[in-house]
Design a protein around this motif. Structure first.
Motif, PDB file in Angstrom:
ATOM      1  N   ALA A 101      96.971  58.478  80.198  1.00  0.00           N
ATOM      2  CA  ALA A 101      98.399  58.759  80.025  1.00  0.00           C
ATOM      3  C   ALA A 101      98.934  59.797  81.000  1.00  0.00           C
ATOM      4  CB  ALA A 101      98.653  59.228  78.595  1.00  0.00           C
ATOM      5  N   TYR A 102      98.070  60.407  81.815  1.00  0.00           N
ATOM      6  CA  TYR A 102      98.542  61.477  82.701  1.00  0.00           C
ATOM      7  C   TYR A 102      97.664  61.571  83.939  1.00  0.00           C
ATOM      8  CZ  TYR A 102      94.645  64.037  80.545  1.00  0.00           C
ATOM      9  OH  TYR A 102      93.401  64.405  80.103  1.00  0.00           O
ATOM     10  N   GLU A 103      98.141  62.348  84.900  1.00  0.00           N
ATOM     11  CA  GLU A 103      97.387  62.622  86.132  1.00  0.00           C
ATOM     12  C   GLU A 103      96.590  63.903  85.944  1.00  0.00           C
ATOM     13  OE1 GLU A 103      97.603  60.824  89.028  1.00  0.00           O
ATOM     14  OE2 GLU A 103      99.247  59.458  88.492  1.00  0.00           O
ATOM     15  N   GLY A 104      95.329  63.908  86.389  1.00  0.00           N
ATOM     16  CA  GLY A 104      94.521  65.109  86.283  1.00  0.00           C
ATOM     17  C   GLY A 104      93.048  64.786  86.299  1.00  0.00           C
ATOM     18  N   THR A 144      94.210  59.053  86.327  1.00  0.00           N
ATOM     19  CA  THR A 144      95.538  58.635  86.753  1.00  0.00           C
ATOM     20  C   THR A 144      96.073  57.634  85.735  1.00  0.00           C
ATOM     21  OG1 THR A 144      96.849  57.795  88.613  1.00  0.00           O
ATOM     22  CG2 THR A 144      94.674  56.804  88.276  1.00  0.00           C
ATOM     23  N   THR A 145      97.148  56.958  86.061  1.00  0.00           N
ATOM     24  CA  THR A 145      97.775  56.024  85.127  1.00  0.00           C
ATOM     25  C   THR A 145      97.893  54.649  85.769  1.00  0.00           C
ATOM     26  OG1 THR A 145     100.024  56.460  85.889  1.00  0.00           O
ATOM     27  CG2 THR A 145      99.151  57.920  84.175  1.00  0.00           C
ATOM     28  N   VAL A 146      98.052  53.631  84.924  1.00  0.00           N
ATOM     29  CA  VAL A 146      98.312  52.288  85.458  1.00  0.00           C
ATOM     30  C   VAL A 146      99.576  52.315  86.307  1.00  0.00           C
ATOM     31  CG1 VAL A 146      98.919  49.922  84.848  1.00  0.00           C
ATOM     32  CG2 VAL A 146      97.115  51.099  83.583  1.00  0.00           C
ATOM     33  N   ASP A 147     100.618  53.002  85.814  1.00  0.00           N
ATOM     34  CA  ASP A 147     101.870  53.077  86.579  1.00  0.00           C
ATOM     35  C   ASP A 147     101.663  53.748  87.934  1.00  0.00           C
ATOM     36  OD1 ASP A 147     103.276  51.826  84.576  1.00  0.00           O
ATOM     37  OD2 ASP A 147     104.061  53.686  83.701  1.00  0.00           O
ATOM     38  N   TYR A 169      90.144  54.080  73.873  1.00  0.00           N
ATOM     39  CA  TYR A 169      91.155  54.814  74.647  1.00  0.00           C
ATOM     40  C   TYR A 169      92.282  53.892  75.120  1.00  0.00           C
ATOM     41  CZ  TYR A 169      92.419  58.991  77.370  1.00  0.00           C
ATOM     42  OH  TYR A 169      93.042  60.120  77.864  1.00  0.00           O
ATOM     43  N   GLU A 170      92.382  52.700  74.522  1.00  0.00           N
ATOM     44  CA  GLU A 170      93.362  51.706  74.970  1.00  0.00           C
ATOM     45  C   GLU A 170      94.801  52.195  74.807  1.00  0.00           C
ATOM     46  OE1 GLU A 170      89.542  50.069  73.913  1.00  0.00           O
ATOM     47  OE2 GLU A 170      91.006  51.072  72.598  1.00  0.00           O
ATOM     48  N   TRP A 171      95.071  52.915  73.726  1.00  0.00           N
ATOM     49  CA  TRP A 171      96.434  53.378  73.452  1.00  0.00           C
ATOM     50  C   TRP A 171      96.940  54.274  74.576  1.00  0.00           C
ATOM     51  CZ3 TRP A 171      99.179  51.522  69.380  1.00  0.00           C
ATOM     52  CH2 TRP A 171     100.409  52.146  69.075  1.00  0.00           C
ATOM     53  N   GLY A 176     100.259  55.119  79.686  1.00  0.00           N
ATOM     54  CA  GLY A 176     100.413  55.302  81.131  1.00  0.00           C
ATOM     55  C   GLY A 176     100.801  54.042  81.872  1.00  0.00           C
ATOM     56  N   ALA A 177     101.125  52.978  81.127  1.00  0.00           N
ATOM     57  CA  ALA A 177     101.484  51.696  81.755  1.00  0.00           C
ATOM     58  C   ALA A 177     102.887  51.244  81.362  1.00  0.00           C
ATOM     59  CB  ALA A 177     100.471  50.625  81.347  1.00  0.00           C
TER      60      ALA A 177
END
Length: 242
Positions: A101-104, A144-147, A169-171, A176-177
Motif C-alpha cells: 500500500a505504500y513506498e518504502g 512499492t505499489t501496483v500503481d 497481504y492481498e488487501w 496500492g492498486a
C-alpha cells in the motif's frame, strides 16, 4: 474391457497418490483458468507474488502466449524466477520488490517452503496443516505499489490481468492498486476461509471489495487443504469485469 482397464489404471495411480484428468475446463483448474483468459482476451498478466515462477510456467504449459510481468520480494526466489524466465522474451521479471500500500521497505517472513512466506505473522491453523511452511528467517525488501509500477507495463495492453498471491497481504496490494484496477479486466486472488495470517481479510471481505470495483466472481478452486481432515482453508478466486 476397455472400461475395466481404465478403472484398473485409475486405481493404480490413486494408490500412488496420483489422479489423472483430461485437460478440460470441467476437470482441470489450469484449463479453466486458460479458458477464462482466452474468453476475455487477456494479453498481459501482472504476476504479483511470483515466488520462483511456478504460475508463469503453468500459464505457458496451458497455452497462454501473452506477456507476463512477475514481481517477487525474496532474494533467492527472485533469482530462481529470473533464471526460469530467461529464455522467454514475453516474460519480464521486475527488480526485486514487495507490492503493498505504500513506498518504502518492509520485512518479509521467509518460510521453509518459500511459497508460504508473508509480510504477516503466520497463525497456527496454517503451520499445523503444513509444518514445512514454518518461518525460518526474515529479509528486508523494497516496497512499492501496483500503481507505482504498472504504468510502464500497461502500454499496448487491451486486457490486463492482475494475479495476487501474497499470503494474507492481498488487501494491502489492492490498496496500492486503486488507480490500476479500473483498467484491469480480470483478477486472480487468494481467498482464505479462516484466518491463516495475523490481520488478514477473509474471503467475504475480498469478494465484496472486488464486486464493488465492478468484478464478477467467475470461478473458485481449492488452493490450500488440510491433509489431516480435508478441510479447504484457502481458495483461488477468479474475477472478471463484464
Amino acid at each position: 474391457m476397455l472400461g475395466s482397464q481404465k478403472d484398473r489404471i485409475k486405481r493404480a495411480l490413486n494408490a500412488l497418490g496420483v489422479e489423472a484428468h483430461r485437460f478440460h475446463p470441467a476437470s482441470s483448474p489450469l484449463a479453466r483458468l486458460i479458458a477464462a483468459m482466452n474468453a476475455f482476451e487477456i494479453d498481459l498478466v501482472l504476476d504479483v507474488g511470483a515466488n520462483t515462477g511456478q504460475y508463469g510456467t503453468d500459464l505457458r504449459a496451458g497455452g497462454y502466449k501473452g506477456r507476463i510481468v512477475s514481481f517477487e520480494p525474496i532474494t533467492q526466489a527472485h533469482a530462481q524466477l529470473a533464471q526460469r524466465s530467461r529464455h522467454d522474451q514475453k516474460w519480464t521479471v521486475h527488480s526485486r520488490c514487495a507490492l503493498g500500500a505504500y513506498e518504502g521497505e518492509i520485512e518479509i517472513n521467509i518460510s521453509a517452503n518459500s511459497v508460504s512466506s508473508s509480510v504477516l505473522p503466520m497463525l497456527e491453523p496454517h503451520s499445523n496443516a503444513a509444518p514445512g511452511s514454518a518461518y525460518v528467517g526474515q529479509e528486508t525488501a523494497p516496497m512499492t505499489t501496483v500503481d507505482g509500477v504498472a504504468g510502464q507495463y500497461l502500454a499496448g495492453s487491451r486486457a490486463p490481468f492482475l494475479k495476487i498471491d501474497t499470503q494474507g497481504y492481498e488487501w494491502q496490494v489492492l490498496d496500492g492498486a486503486a488507480a490500476t484496477l479500473g483498467s484491469v479486466r480480470g483478477v486472480q486472488m487468494e481467498l482464505s476461509l479462516l484466518p491463516l495470517y495475523e490481520g488478514q481479510h477473509l474471503w467475504q471481505d475480498c469478494i465484496r471489495r472486488l464486486e464493488g470495483e465492478g468484478f464478477v466472481l467467475w470461478s473458485v478452486q481449492p488452493a490450500f487443504v488440510d491433509p489431516a481432515n480435508g478441510r479447504t482453508m484457502q481458495l483461488d478466486g477468479l474475477f472478471f469485469r463484464q
